[in-house]
Design a protein around this motif. Structure first.
Motif, PDB file in Angstrom:
ATOM      1  N   GLU A 288     -31.214 -46.547  18.089  1.00  0.00           N
ATOM      2  CA  GLU A 288     -30.844 -45.654  19.183  1.00  0.00           C
ATOM      3  C   GLU A 288     -31.405 -46.226  20.477  1.00  0.00           C
ATOM      4  O   GLU A 288     -32.109 -47.231  20.459  1.00  0.00           O
ATOM      5  CB  GLU A 288     -31.443 -44.267  18.917  1.00  0.00           C
ATOM      6  N   ASP A 289     -31.104 -45.574  21.558  1.00  0.00           N
ATOM      7  CA  ASP A 289     -31.675 -46.001  22.824  1.00  0.00           C
ATOM      8  C   ASP A 289     -33.181 -45.825  22.757  1.00  0.00           C
ATOM      9  O   ASP A 289     -33.667 -44.830  22.219  1.00  0.00           O
ATOM     10  CB  ASP A 289     -31.128 -45.151  23.966  1.00  0.00           C
ATOM     11  N   SER A 290     -33.874 -46.758  23.329  1.00  0.00           N
ATOM     12  CA  SER A 290     -35.328 -46.644  23.203  1.00  0.00           C
ATOM     13  C   SER A 290     -36.012 -46.962  24.522  1.00  0.00           C
ATOM     14  O   SER A 290     -35.403 -47.512  25.447  1.00  0.00           O
ATOM     15  CB  SER A 290     -35.842 -47.572  22.113  1.00  0.00           C
ATOM     16  N   LEU A 291     -37.244 -46.589  24.578  1.00  0.00           N
ATOM     17  CA  LEU A 291     -38.031 -46.774  25.787  1.00  0.00           C
ATOM     18  C   LEU A 291     -39.340 -47.443  25.382  1.00  0.00           C
ATOM     19  O   LEU A 291     -40.063 -46.929  24.533  1.00  0.00           O
ATOM     20  CB  LEU A 291     -38.311 -45.405  26.412  1.00  0.00           C
ATOM     21  N   ALA A 315     -39.341 -38.305  27.328  1.00  0.00           N
ATOM     22  CA  ALA A 315     -38.399 -39.197  26.670  1.00  0.00           C
ATOM     23  C   ALA A 315     -38.033 -38.670  25.299  1.00  0.00           C
ATOM     24  O   ALA A 315     -36.871 -38.684  24.896  1.00  0.00           O
ATOM     25  CB  ALA A 315     -38.995 -40.595  26.567  1.00  0.00           C
ATOM     26  N   GLN A 319     -34.866 -36.304  26.503  1.00  0.00           N
ATOM     27  CA  GLN A 319     -33.761 -37.258  26.527  1.00  0.00           C
ATOM     28  C   GLN A 319     -33.451 -37.863  25.168  1.00  0.00           C
ATOM     29  O   GLN A 319     -32.492 -38.606  25.043  1.00  0.00           O
ATOM     30  CB  GLN A 319     -34.070 -38.389  27.521  1.00  0.00           C
ATOM     31  N   LEU A 321     -34.940 -40.199  23.497  1.00  0.00           N
ATOM     32  CA  LEU A 321     -35.130 -41.640  23.388  1.00  0.00           C
ATOM     33  C   LEU A 321     -36.238 -41.913  22.377  1.00  0.00           C
ATOM     34  O   LEU A 321     -37.103 -41.077  22.141  1.00  0.00           O
ATOM     35  CB  LEU A 321     -35.531 -42.231  24.738  1.00  0.00           C
ATOM     36  N   ARG A 322     -36.167 -43.103  21.800  1.00  0.00           N
ATOM     37  CA  ARG A 322     -37.236 -43.475  20.888  1.00  0.00           C
ATOM     38  C   ARG A 322     -38.271 -44.250  21.692  1.00  0.00           C
ATOM     39  O   ARG A 322     -37.930 -45.236  22.358  1.00  0.00           O
ATOM     40  CB  ARG A 322     -36.688 -44.357  19.772  1.00  0.00           C
ATOM     41  N   ILE A 405     -36.295 -49.501  29.499  1.00  0.00           N
ATOM     42  CA  ILE A 405     -35.289 -48.745  28.758  1.00  0.00           C
ATOM     43  C   ILE A 405     -34.305 -49.748  28.169  1.00  0.00           C
ATOM     44  O   ILE A 405     -33.804 -50.615  28.890  1.00  0.00           O
ATOM     45  CB  ILE A 405     -34.543 -47.766  29.679  1.00  0.00           C
ATOM     46  N   SER A 407     -30.836 -50.172  25.612  1.00  0.00           N
ATOM     47  CA  SER A 407     -29.748 -49.410  24.992  1.00  0.00           C
ATOM     48  C   SER A 407     -29.446 -49.955  23.607  1.00  0.00           C
ATOM     49  O   SER A 407     -29.846 -51.056  23.252  1.00  0.00           O
ATOM     50  CB  SER A 407     -28.509 -49.469  25.872  1.00  0.00           C
ATOM     51  N   PHE A 420     -25.809 -43.713  29.238  1.00  0.00           N
ATOM     52  CA  PHE A 420     -27.097 -44.390  29.321  1.00  0.00           C
ATOM     53  C   PHE A 420     -27.735 -44.168  30.698  1.00  0.00           C
ATOM     54  O   PHE A 420     -28.915 -43.834  30.820  1.00  0.00           O
ATOM     55  CB  PHE A 420     -26.877 -45.883  29.063  1.00  0.00           C
ATOM     56  N   ARG A 423     -29.036 -40.587  31.037  1.00  0.00           N
ATOM     57  CA  ARG A 423     -30.311 -40.311  30.359  1.00  0.00           C
ATOM     58  C   ARG A 423     -31.484 -40.976  31.070  1.00  0.00           C
ATOM     59  O   ARG A 423     -32.543 -40.369  31.258  1.00  0.00           O
ATOM     60  CB  ARG A 423     -30.235 -40.770  28.908  1.00  0.00           C
TER      61      ARG A 423
END
Lengths: 706, 395
Positions: A288-291, A315, A319, A321-322, A405, A407, A420, A423
């Protein structure tokens, strides 16, 4: 005094003294137990980690609905599109892209200024730690041809008084704008455009578009330096003299009609509460999208934990985010770590079955991950090199992190890209809104901590236990050695009373309790030598036109010569080899003094930079405890002794390569200016050299006997 | 040895000329020279008293008695604290100069000099006012000697030992002669007081003239001594009072001010009674205590008492915990700048970090004082031991 010491136990001293005597008499056992306990506690740290919590009440993260909408996303897309179209043009894009961004900013009604900086090779400065970040700003190394250009936009807060600010940083390479950089600029721009409209803003917003042509860190650092060191007209005139063709500003101004608000002067907006460095990388993620959060600043300093907490909270909970922090990948597949994790898990189960209140068991997988994160946290803190441009802020007491960040897939799909951007923008907006609520600087939460996962940390009170256990054996062993040296004394005292002995023995002049002075002198000399050796790169790198290899050779030569010179100057008795009887006592005293010096040094280091001290202690404590004069051991031909000699040599060898490695690194840092010419290299080399002290002393004993 | 000293002081000067202010540097040099002269005086007295007590074993060997004056001067000059105070352009070398001048004058029994030093030292930093007790003792009894009882005991032994004949008379004469300085002589003390009043009137008049347009003497006292006594400036220093008075409630402030300053005064009398035969050492103890409890201490004060400690290197040779104290001083003096940096510059620490080192420093000073006093008393006991044995043998 020896007599009085002997009388002490008879007189039934107080319990604490008896405890001390007990510990000293069993110092060997005690030190072994302490060292093992220290290492075990270090391994247990992932289990002892606590969940993070937001400790400043004023922050209230995520309490407001995000205002960031698809309109801002389209703004972002507009900027990204024009940037990429600009990028296709071949020449002059360096200034063009900056002008484009400045145009966009001024359309929003922000104040804009350009900041021109000259990249300068970072000097290795030995006293960097105690000086204010850039008090010794030497401007000689400015090369006029190459300069970078930061664009700075400032929004004045409708409710603020211009005394505080939040900084957004987007590093990008002005010569070649990559897709990720364009996206990060787009996110920052969309947030910026939103913030020009909102009414809740209480702190000014600074958007720094950092020109990362000469490295992200250099650009941000140069801007910060000029922000905090006001340059007055005299100096700028001087600068203009040095570099006559500095009419970039004019050039930029002439070409654009719309830029009414651009001015030459450096714009400021008060003290900075927080800085967020925004980066976007392209999809290499599987799930997944991550930070990714990078927080380590120079010399192992960390931003306040609350900042990481709010980013993590927003996050994950807002949102989706992982959130990741850096891990040491090689440790995740480590066999023994897995086994240890299993053991701990089962132990936890057993404990839970005994008493359901005890919940210290964690799953083995979590343990391994935590250990890997902890190891990388320790490693980066110990190395002392900042992991991103946020490191420059910490030198000015500003809490900053880098948010990277990334994607899931490559962002070709339009809808996917919009999602993206939405978020990312909402996350940034949320963080800014939270920090905007802050009434004071971040101070509530921890500054000294190690992360084991984004939401778990080990605080200073816990990790110091491991360190304290590890080094606790040093003072005890030193005390027992010292006492030993005095126990040998009485027999020696009898010898002394005979006329011949007193005539020959020069040492008998010094009173008994001050015998350690001689040993202290030796240790001081060796440490001084270490200091000289580690200072030398500073002077060597002053020599012009020197390749790293030659300067390294010069450095090695000078450092090896400096020892005899030093001992000559101080008139130390390095070369006297006296017959066997007093030598043993000398040796024990020497060892005791060295161990106490190492103890003081390690404690000092643990305050400055815990991670370095911990790693140093792991190396040095066994070395200090095992060290024995080689010659004495070799002469007595016993298997056990030989084993000990082998251990010593192995430890000495283990201790030495880091010395070479760190000092080499420090030297190269000085020469090449790769990263900050930071204090760390100095300290590193000092401490690695004092570990080399041991090898040296052992070698010295060998030499005197032969 | 003199050359050696000068060589060191020249080496010292090089680091100093970088900063360009010569006054503190010269003050340090003069300090070291005065300490050296005082030390030679003390050592002469020490050797003489050992001879009188027939400690042949101790006094005969040439190497056994260390030239304490040289050691003290070297310790003072090479002490990192001295160098730091001097490079930092602190005024403490000048205050130290006044204190050492008064001690030197008293050792040489020159009342005017002693009075001048004492008045100036008191004027500069107020706390040396308590040195008046050692001054009086020094002028009255002379420099440090073993307790007077020992000489009497010794004399008794002699008298009991020898049958009355010519030699005995000779001996007795020697003993009598030796005891002359041990009787309290009032003359120099009265001289001292006269000179003190003269100098203080002089200083006050000069001060009065110079501060006339700024509100007169009373204002001067309020701004200087008042500032020292009512700890008004709470900026961090190496002492412990700033933290305490930053924390304390305002309505207790006066009470604790009295307690803290009374603390110094309470310790004065018992110490004076116990150590009255060693006035120089008493002065050292007073200086150490006041540098621990004064309102704005600096490392220059520590430099002074550590230098004076070197004067008693013969007597304190068997001091316990010397190595521990040494390590502690090194550790604390390295740790406290780091803690200060963490608190002020890096913002990761807080005031407690720095205050912890200040407390450790205070504890070290306490241990130093306690151990040195007990070592000194032990030394006196050791001197008595052979005498009592001798006496027992006779009986």
């Amino acid at each position: 005094m020896a007599e009085s010491e002997a009388e002490v136990p008879k007189a039934k001293p107080r319990p604490i003294v008896r405890l001390g005597i007990f510990l000293i008499s069993h110092s060997c056992l005690f030190s072994v137990i302490c060292c093992t306990a220290g290492v075990l506690t270090l391994l247990l740290l992932p289990v002892l980690a606590k969940n993070t919590y937001i400790s400043e009440n004023a922050l209230m993260p995520g309490s407001a609905n995000p205002m960031f909408s698809s309109q801002e996303v389209s703004e972002a897309n507009r900027l990204v599109k024009s940037l990429t179209s600009l990028d296709s043009k071949p020449v002059g894009s360096g200034i063009e892209s900056q002008r484009l961004i400045a145009e966009y900013m001024s359309d929003l009604g922000a104040e804009i200024s350009y900041h021109k900086f000259y990249p300068r090779s970072n000097q290795f400065h030995p006293l960097h730690f105690f000086s204010y970040p850039d008090s010794g700003s030497t401007r000689e190394n400015v090369s006029c041809i190459s300069h970078g250009l930061n664009t700075v936009g400032i929004i004045r807060a409708p409710r603020g008084d211009g005394k505080e600010a939040i900084v957004l940083v987007t590093p990008y390479n002005s010569l070649k704008v990559g897709p990720g950089e364009a996206l990060s600029l787009g996110i920052a721009y969309s947030v910026f455009s939103l913030l020009t409209q909102v009414t809740w803003l209480a702190k000014d917003i600074i958007w720094l578009v950092a020109d990362s042509r000469y490295g992200e860190y250099a650009a941000v650092n140069a801007w910060l330096r000029d922000y905090h060191m006001p340059v007055f007209s005299g100096l700028s005139a001087l600068k203009a003299e040095i570099c006559p063709v500095s009419n970039v500003h004019n050039e930029l101004k002439e070409n654009s009609v719309t830029e009414r608000k651009i001015n030459d002067g450096f714009r400021r907006a008060g003290t900075m509460a927080t800085a967020l460095v925004i980066k976007v990388t392209d999809g290499s993620e599987h799930f997944e999208d991550s930070l990714s959060i990078y927080a380590e600043a120079s010399n192992g300093q960390m931003p306040n934990l609350d900042l990481i907490n709010i980013v993590n909270y927003l996050a994950v909970h807002r949102q989706g985010l992982r959130v990741k922090v850096e891990k040491m990948r090689s440790l995740i597949n480590c066999k023994w770590l897995k086994i240890l994790g299993e053991i701990l898990q089962s132990l936890g189960h057993v404990a839970k079955s005994l008493n359901p209140q005890w919940k210290f068991g964690i799953p083995a997988k979590d343990y391994v991950e935590g250990a890997a994160t902890l190891a990388s946290s320790l490693y980066y803190q110990a190395l002392g090199v900042p992991t991103g441009p946020h490191g420059a802020f910490r030198d000015y007491e500003i809490d900053a992190i880098t948010m990277e960040i990334s994607s899931r897939v490559a962002l070709n799909n339009k809808a996917r890209k919009n999602d993206f951007l939405l978020r990312g923008g909402r996350l940034i907006e949320g963080v800014i809104r939270t920090v905007n609520n802050l009434l004071e600087k971040f101070h509530q939460s921890f500054f000294l901590y190690l992360l084991t996962s984004p939401s778990k940390f080990v605080s200073v009170g816990v990790y110091m236990i491991a360190f304290a256990l590890l080094v606790a054996s040093l003072p005890v062993v030193a005390a027992s050695l010292y006492a030993d040296a005095h126990k040998v004394d009485p027999s020696f005292g009898i010898d002394k009373s005979t006329p011949q002995a007193s005539a020959t023995d020069e040492l008998s002049i010094t009173p008994r309790s001050c015998k350690w002075l001689n040993a202290a002198k030796k240790v001081f000399l060796v440490h001084l030598w270490g200091a000289v050796v580690s200072f030398l790169p500073y002077f060597i790198c002053q020599i012009p036109s020197c390749t790293p290899t030659t300067s390294f050779v010069v450095w090695v030569l000078l450092s090896s010569f400096s020892l005899p010179i030093l001992s000559l100057i101080l008139g130390s008795s390095f070369s006297y080899g006296r017959p066997s009887q007093p030598q043993k006592r000398d040796w024990t005293l020497l060892k005791s003094v060295t161990i106490s010096a190492a103890f003081i040094g390690l404690c000092l280091m643990s305050v400055i930079n815990f991670a370095t001290a911990e790693i140093g202690a792991l190396l040095m404590v066994p070395m200090c405890l095992m060290a024995q004069p080689l010659k004495l051991d070799i002469r007595s031909r016993k298997l056990r002794k030989f084993l000990r000699v082998a251990c010593n040599l192995a430890l000495g060898f283990l201790g030495f390569p880091p010395a070479g490695f760190f000092v080499l690194k420090g030297a190269f840092e000085g020469f090449g200016g790769i990263t900050v010419g930071d204090f760390w290299s100095w300290l590193e080399s000092i401490w690695s050299w004092s570990s080399a002290t041991y090898l040296y002393i052992a070698g010295w004993f060998e030499r005197t006997r032969s | 040895m003199v050359l050696h000293c000068y060589f060191h002081s020249l080496g010292h000067s090089r680091s100093k000329e970088l900063k360009g202010n010569p006054i503190t540097f010269y003050a340090d040099i003069v300090n070291a020279m005065l300490i050296r002269a005082t030390g030679q005086n003390l050592q002469m007295e020490y050797t003489r008293s050992l001879k009188l007590l027939d400690h042949v074993k101790l006094s005969e060997k040439p190497g056994k008695i260390i030239p304490s004056g040289d050691i003290a001067a070297l310790v003072y000059l090479w002490n990192p604290f001295t160098i730091v105070a001097c490079v930092g352009l602190s005024t403490s070398p000048i205050e130290n100069l006044a204190i050492i001048l008064s001690l030197y004058g008293a050792c040489k029994r020159q009342a005017p000099l002693a009075a001048f030093g004492w008045v100036i030292a008191t004027h500069l930093s107020l706390y040396p006012a308590i040195l008046i007790i050692p001054m009086i003792l020094l002028l009255g009894y002379g420099t440090d000697t073993p307790p007077r009882k020992l000489f009497l005991q010794r004399r008794n032994v002699e008298v009991g030992d020898n049958p009355p004949n010519d030699r005995c008379c000779e001996r007795e004469e020697v003993v009598h002669r030796s005891e002359v300085p041990h009787v309290f002589s009032w003359r120099p003390v009265i001289h001292f007081f006269c000179w003190t009043s003269l100098w203080s009137v002089y200083v006050l008049v000069l001060c009065g003239i110079s501060v006339k347009q700024y509100g007169g003497l009373w204002e001067l006292f309020k701004r200087t001594y008042g500032f020292m006594l009512t700890v008004q400036d709470l900026s961090p220093n190496i002492g412990v009072l700033w933290y305490f008075f930053a924390e304390v409630f305002d309505f207790f402030r006066n009470f604790f001010l009295i307690v803290f300053h009374g603390n110094i005064l309470f310790m004065m009398l018992p110490l004076a009674i116990r150590l009255k035969h060693r006035p120089c050492f008493l002065a050292f103890v007073y200086i150490a205590i006041s540098s621990m409890l004064k309102s704005y201490p600096s490392v220059g004060d520590s430099a002074l008492y550590l230098g004076l400690l070197g004067l008693f290197v013969n007597e304190l040779a068997d001091m316990q915990f010397s190595f521990f104290l040494f390590c502690g001083y090194v550790g604390v003096s390295l740790l406290s700048p780091v803690m200060h940096n963490l608190w002020i510059w890096r913002g990761t620490g807080n005031a407690n970090f720095y205050f912890a080192t200040a407390m450790a420093y205070a504890c070290l000073q306490i241990i130093l004082v306690v151990e040195s006093v007990s070592a000194m008393l032990n030394h006196d006991r050791k001197l008595r031991k052979p005498l009592t044995e001798l006496q027992d043998g006779k009986n």
